[in-house]
Design an enzyme around this catalytic site. Structure first.
Site, PDB file in Angstrom:
ATOM      1  N   GLY A   9       0.828  -1.218   0.000  1.00  0.00           N
ATOM      2  CA  GLY A   9       0.000   0.000   0.000  1.00  0.00           C
ATOM      3  C   GLY A   9       0.855   1.258   0.000  1.00  0.00           C
ATOM      4  O   GLY A   9       0.609   2.189   0.761  1.00  0.00           O
ATOM      5  N   ALA A  10       1.848   1.287  -0.909  1.00  0.00           N
ATOM      6  CA  ALA A  10       2.774   2.432  -0.948  1.00  0.00           C
ATOM      7  C   ALA A  10       2.304   3.528  -1.896  1.00  0.00           C
ATOM      8  O   ALA A  10       3.024   4.497  -2.120  1.00  0.00           O
ATOM      9  CB  ALA A  10       4.161   1.943  -1.358  1.00  0.00           C
ATOM     10  N   THR A  11       1.102   3.395  -2.445  1.00  0.00           N
ATOM     11  CA  THR A  11       0.647   4.370  -3.440  1.00  0.00           C
ATOM     12  C   THR A  11      -0.063   5.565  -2.824  1.00  0.00           C
ATOM     13  O   THR A  11      -0.469   6.483  -3.541  1.00  0.00           O
ATOM     14  CB  THR A  11      -0.319   3.710  -4.450  1.00  0.00           C
ATOM     15  OG1 THR A  11      -1.412   3.154  -3.700  1.00  0.00           O
ATOM     16  CG2 THR A  11       0.357   2.619  -5.251  1.00  0.00           C
ATOM     17  N   GLY A  13      -1.204   7.701   1.259  1.00  0.00           N
ATOM     18  CA  GLY A  13      -1.305   7.750   2.715  1.00  0.00           C
ATOM     19  C   GLY A  13      -0.063   7.298   3.462  1.00  0.00           C
ATOM     20  O   GLY A  13       1.064   7.692   3.159  1.00  0.00           O
ATOM     21  N   PHE A  14      -0.263   6.459   4.478  1.00  0.00           N
ATOM     22  CA  PHE A  14       0.836   6.018   5.344  1.00  0.00           C
ATOM     23  C   PHE A  14       1.957   5.360   4.522  1.00  0.00           C
ATOM     24  O   PHE A  14       3.141   5.618   4.752  1.00  0.00           O
ATOM     25  CB  PHE A  14       0.361   4.998   6.384  1.00  0.00           C
ATOM     26  CG  PHE A  14      -0.670   5.482   7.364  1.00  0.00           C
ATOM     27  CD1 PHE A  14      -0.948   6.828   7.530  1.00  0.00           C
ATOM     28  CD2 PHE A  14      -1.371   4.567   8.148  1.00  0.00           C
ATOM     29  CE1 PHE A  14      -1.902   7.272   8.449  1.00  0.00           C
ATOM     30  CE2 PHE A  14      -2.318   4.987   9.073  1.00  0.00           C
ATOM     31  CZ  PHE A  14      -2.597   6.334   9.216  1.00  0.00           C
ATOM     32  N   ARG A  34      -1.701  -1.536  -5.968  1.00  0.00           N
ATOM     33  CA  ARG A  34      -2.416  -1.893  -7.195  1.00  0.00           C
ATOM     34  C   ARG A  34      -2.269  -0.833  -8.278  1.00  0.00           C
ATOM     35  O   ARG A  34      -2.317  -1.133  -9.455  1.00  0.00           O
ATOM     36  CB  ARG A  34      -3.898  -2.115  -6.887  1.00  0.00           C
ATOM     37  CG  ARG A  34      -4.179  -3.356  -6.071  1.00  0.00           C
ATOM     38  CD  ARG A  34      -5.601  -3.369  -5.577  1.00  0.00           C
ATOM     39  NE  ARG A  34      -5.872  -2.182  -4.774  1.00  0.00           N
ATOM     40  CZ  ARG A  34      -7.054  -1.848  -4.284  1.00  0.00           C
ATOM     41  NH1 ARG A  34      -8.099  -2.604  -4.540  1.00  0.00           N
ATOM     42  NH2 ARG A  34      -7.199  -0.752  -3.558  1.00  0.00           N
ATOM     43  N   ASP A  60      -1.801  -6.982  -5.701  1.00  0.00           N
ATOM     44  CA  ASP A  60      -3.082  -6.930  -5.003  1.00  0.00           C
ATOM     45  C   ASP A  60      -2.977  -7.957  -3.880  1.00  0.00           C
ATOM     46  O   ASP A  60      -2.932  -9.167  -4.148  1.00  0.00           O
ATOM     47  CB  ASP A  60      -4.227  -7.269  -5.962  1.00  0.00           C
ATOM     48  CG  ASP A  60      -5.588  -7.126  -5.284  1.00  0.00           C
ATOM     49  OD1 ASP A  60      -5.662  -7.282  -4.043  1.00  0.00           O
ATOM     50  OD2 ASP A  60      -6.572  -6.875  -5.996  1.00  0.00           O
ATOM     51  N   SER A 140      -4.900  -0.323  14.181  1.00  0.00           N
ATOM     52  CA  SER A 140      -5.740   0.872  14.308  1.00  0.00           C
ATOM     53  C   SER A 140      -6.295   0.933  15.730  1.00  0.00           C
ATOM     54  O   SER A 140      -6.398  -0.113  16.401  1.00  0.00           O
ATOM     55  CB  SER A 140      -6.909   0.794  13.313  1.00  0.00           C
ATOM     56  OG  SER A 140      -7.861   1.816  13.570  1.00  0.00           O
ATOM     57  N   TYR A 153     -14.963  -3.519   9.977  1.00  0.00           N
ATOM     58  CA  TYR A 153     -13.628  -2.901   9.944  1.00  0.00           C
ATOM     59  C   TYR A 153     -12.932  -3.112  11.289  1.00  0.00           C
ATOM     60  O   TYR A 153     -11.757  -3.517  11.339  1.00  0.00           O
ATOM     61  CB  TYR A 153     -13.714  -1.408   9.604  1.00  0.00           C
ATOM     62  CG  TYR A 153     -12.345  -0.746   9.608  1.00  0.00           C
ATOM     63  CD1 TYR A 153     -11.388  -1.075   8.637  1.00  0.00           C
ATOM     64  CD2 TYR A 153     -11.986   0.171  10.597  1.00  0.00           C
ATOM     65  CE1 TYR A 153     -10.121  -0.499   8.653  1.00  0.00           C
ATOM     66  CE2 TYR A 153     -10.727   0.753  10.615  1.00  0.00           C
ATOM     67  CZ  TYR A 153      -9.800   0.410   9.640  1.00  0.00           C
ATOM     68  OH  TYR A 153      -8.528   0.980   9.655  1.00  0.00           O
TER      69      TYR A 153
HETATM   70  P1  NDP Z   1      -5.054   5.185   2.010  1.00  0.00           P
HETATM   71  O1  NDP Z   1      -6.375   4.861   1.399  1.00  0.00           O
HETATM   72  O2  NDP Z   1      -4.475   6.531   1.789  1.00  0.00           O
HETATM   73  O3  NDP Z   1      -3.967   4.089   1.569  1.00  0.00           O
HETATM   74  C1  NDP Z   1      -4.305   2.736   1.514  1.00  0.00           C
HETATM   75  C2  NDP Z   1      -3.241   1.995   0.729  1.00  0.00           C
HETATM   76  O4  NDP Z   1      -3.578   0.603   0.736  1.00  0.00           O
HETATM   77  C3  NDP Z   1      -3.145   2.443  -0.699  1.00  0.00           C
HETATM   78  O5  NDP Z   1      -1.781   2.562  -1.055  1.00  0.00           O
HETATM   79  C4  NDP Z   1      -3.776   1.309  -1.478  1.00  0.00           C
HETATM   80  O6  NDP Z   1      -3.114   1.160  -2.715  1.00  0.00           O
HETATM   81  C5  NDP Z   1      -3.447   0.125  -0.581  1.00  0.00           C
HETATM   82  N1  NDP Z   1      -4.345  -1.002  -0.821  1.00  0.00           N
HETATM   83  C6  NDP Z   1      -5.678  -1.090  -0.590  1.00  0.00           C
HETATM   84  N2  NDP Z   1      -6.148  -2.268  -0.998  1.00  0.00           N
HETATM   85  C7  NDP Z   1      -5.087  -2.963  -1.485  1.00  0.00           C
HETATM   86  C8  NDP Z   1      -4.921  -4.233  -2.073  1.00  0.00           C
HETATM   87  N3  NDP Z   1      -5.955  -5.068  -2.241  1.00  0.00           N
HETATM   88  N4  NDP Z   1      -3.684  -4.623  -2.463  1.00  0.00           N
HETATM   89  C9  NDP Z   1      -2.639  -3.795  -2.314  1.00  0.00           C
HETATM   90  N5  NDP Z   1      -2.728  -2.580  -1.786  1.00  0.00           N
HETATM   91  C10 NDP Z   1      -3.939  -2.162  -1.378  1.00  0.00           C
HETATM   92  O7  NDP Z   1      -5.233   4.918   3.577  1.00  0.00           O
HETATM   93  P2  NDP Z   1      -4.212   4.944   4.800  1.00  0.00           P
HETATM   94  O8  NDP Z   1      -2.845   5.284   4.374  1.00  0.00           O
HETATM   95  O9  NDP Z   1      -4.834   5.762   5.853  1.00  0.00           O
HETATM   96  O10 NDP Z   1      -4.305   3.430   5.256  1.00  0.00           O
HETATM   97  C11 NDP Z   1      -3.181   2.598   5.407  1.00  0.00           C
HETATM   98  C12 NDP Z   1      -3.455   1.615   6.531  1.00  0.00           C
HETATM   99  O11 NDP Z   1      -3.644   2.336   7.743  1.00  0.00           O
HETATM  100  C13 NDP Z   1      -4.719   0.768   6.357  1.00  0.00           C
HETATM  101  O12 NDP Z   1      -4.433  -0.537   6.805  1.00  0.00           O
HETATM  102  C14 NDP Z   1      -5.726   1.434   7.288  1.00  0.00           C
HETATM  103  O13 NDP Z   1      -6.686   0.541   7.739  1.00  0.00           O
HETATM  104  C15 NDP Z   1      -4.814   1.889   8.399  1.00  0.00           C
HETATM  105  N6  NDP Z   1      -5.272   2.962   9.259  1.00  0.00           N
HETATM  106  C16 NDP Z   1      -5.676   4.168   8.764  1.00  0.00           C
HETATM  107  C17 NDP Z   1      -6.063   5.183   9.622  1.00  0.00           C
HETATM  108  C18 NDP Z   1      -6.565   6.501   9.142  1.00  0.00           C
HETATM  109  O14 NDP Z   1      -7.297   7.171   9.883  1.00  0.00           O
HETATM  110  N7  NDP Z   1      -6.184   6.952   7.945  1.00  0.00           N
HETATM  111  C19 NDP Z   1      -5.984   5.007  11.075  1.00  0.00           C
HETATM  112  C20 NDP Z   1      -5.549   3.704  11.489  1.00  0.00           C
HETATM  113  C21 NDP Z   1      -5.185   2.741  10.612  1.00  0.00           C
HETATM  114  P3  NDP Z   1      -3.815   0.770  -4.105  1.00  0.00           P
HETATM  115  O15 NDP Z   1      -5.229   1.278  -4.062  1.00  0.00           O
HETATM  116  O16 NDP Z   1      -2.955   1.398  -5.133  1.00  0.00           O
HETATM  117  O17 NDP Z   1      -3.723  -0.719  -4.140  1.00  0.00           O
HETATM  118  C1  8X3 Z   2      -8.872   4.205  11.025  1.00  0.00           C
HETATM  119  C2  8X3 Z   2      -9.335   4.980  12.208  1.00  0.00           C
HETATM  120  O1  8X3 Z   2     -11.355   5.566  13.652  1.00  0.00           O
HETATM  121  O2  8X3 Z   2     -11.724   5.405  11.266  1.00  0.00           O
HETATM  122  O3  8X3 Z   2      -8.482   2.925  11.377  1.00  0.00           O
HETATM  123  O4  8X3 Z   2     -11.404   3.432  12.572  1.00  0.00           O
HETATM  124  S1  8X3 Z   2     -11.019   4.816  12.419  1.00  0.00           S
END
Ligand code: NDP
Ligand code: 8X3
Length: 252
Positions: A9-11, A13-14, A34, A60, A140, A153
């Protein structure tokens, strides 16, 4: 010899922020996701800044065969992974259990639980063979408590919490570190994905307070990954100062 980190998931957010943080510190980064255009753009950007130190693979995490084939086919110079960040994940929908969309449920379970397991299973034998490695699971606050309409979730993130503890037990004899980083609300594409592209609704989630940023979380992951070999952070729960728990947020 630079260290190698694989980030799912490097595309966005985190994951994207973690890639930037480690690349700036001289690590080699293996970028997975993806969206090929974003993977390629990030690889180009990082290599423009730091030289040839990024490798992008389309993955994926829900596709068990693709995960197994991709990890097995990594070129030798990208195969000895020091740190695996299981970050790919999502929330899909926010509905009470009686009206929840079963497709949303499957998407979350397949990605957040099964995908994390597939990648871990493919990467960890190499760590065991090398006698070192570090798995960092992105959990989370939703894995520590449940909140209204968070049902599935929250269940997937409780699974990440349990699996992190289980991995730590199973891998302690092998000298493998296992860490969970469990953030609260952070402004990324997360809520837009949860609300199926409804950007205005997503914006409301972060209205009236300063949420965590992706860079805040990346800094914690980097800290955990760069401690001395005998030190392992097991679990970090981190929220914005304005967030007490999943439902109590000081909004002004
Ligand atoms: P984003 O939506 O910004 O990033 C999510 C990343 O996950 C994207 O790079 C996406 O890439 C990748 N991803 C999703 N589905 C797939 C898949 N099937 N295969 C490969 N890659 C996938 O969200 P965040 O950065 O916030 O989320 C990252 C993680 O942090 C998640 O696990 C989320 O549950 C967790 N989290 C987020 C919080 C928040 O408030 N933002 C708080 C706590 C936890 P692509 O679509 O290109 O595949
Ligand atoms: C993401 C934070 O509060 O939307 O994991 O569940 S919350």
């Amino acid at each position: 010899m630079p260290k190698l980190i694989l980030i799912t998931g490097a595309t966005s957010g985190f994951g994207e922020a973690i890639a930037r943080r480690f690349a700036a510190d001289g690590w080699h980064v293996l970028l997975c996701g993806r969206r090929r255009d974003r993977l390629d753009a990030l690889k180009r950007e990082l290599e423009g800044l730091h030289g040839p130190m990024a490798h992008a693979v389309h993955l994926d995490v829900r596709d068990r065969g693709e995960v197994e084939r991709t990890i097995a086919a990594l070129p030798a110079e990208w195969a000895a992974i020091d740190v695996l960040v299981n970050n790919a994940g999502l929330a899909s929908g926010l509905d009470p259990i009686q009206t929840g969309d079963v497709d949303d449920w499957e998407r979350m379970i397949d990605t957040n639980v099964k995908g994390l397991l597939y990648v871990t299973r493919a990467v960890v034998p190499g760590m065991v063979a090398r006698g070192r490695g570090h798995i960092i699971n992105i959990g989370s606050t939703a894995g520590k408590e449940v909140y209204p309409k968070g049902n599935v979730y929250c269940a997937t993130k409780h699974a990440v919490d349990a699996l992190t503890k289980a991995m730590r037990i199973d891998l302690v004899e092998q000298g493998i570190k296992v860490t969970q980083v469990a953030p609260g609300a952070a402004e990324t594409e997360f809520s837009e994905v949860r609300f199926h592209g409804d950007a205005a609704r997503a914006k409301q989630v972060y209205a009236g307070f300063r949420p965590l940023s992706a860079e805040d979380v990346a800094g914690i992951v980097h800290y955990a990954a760069t401690l001395p070999p005998h030190v392992c952070i097991n679990d970090v729960v981190v929220t914005a100062t304005a967030q007490a728990n999943s439902t109590v947020i000081a909004r002004r």
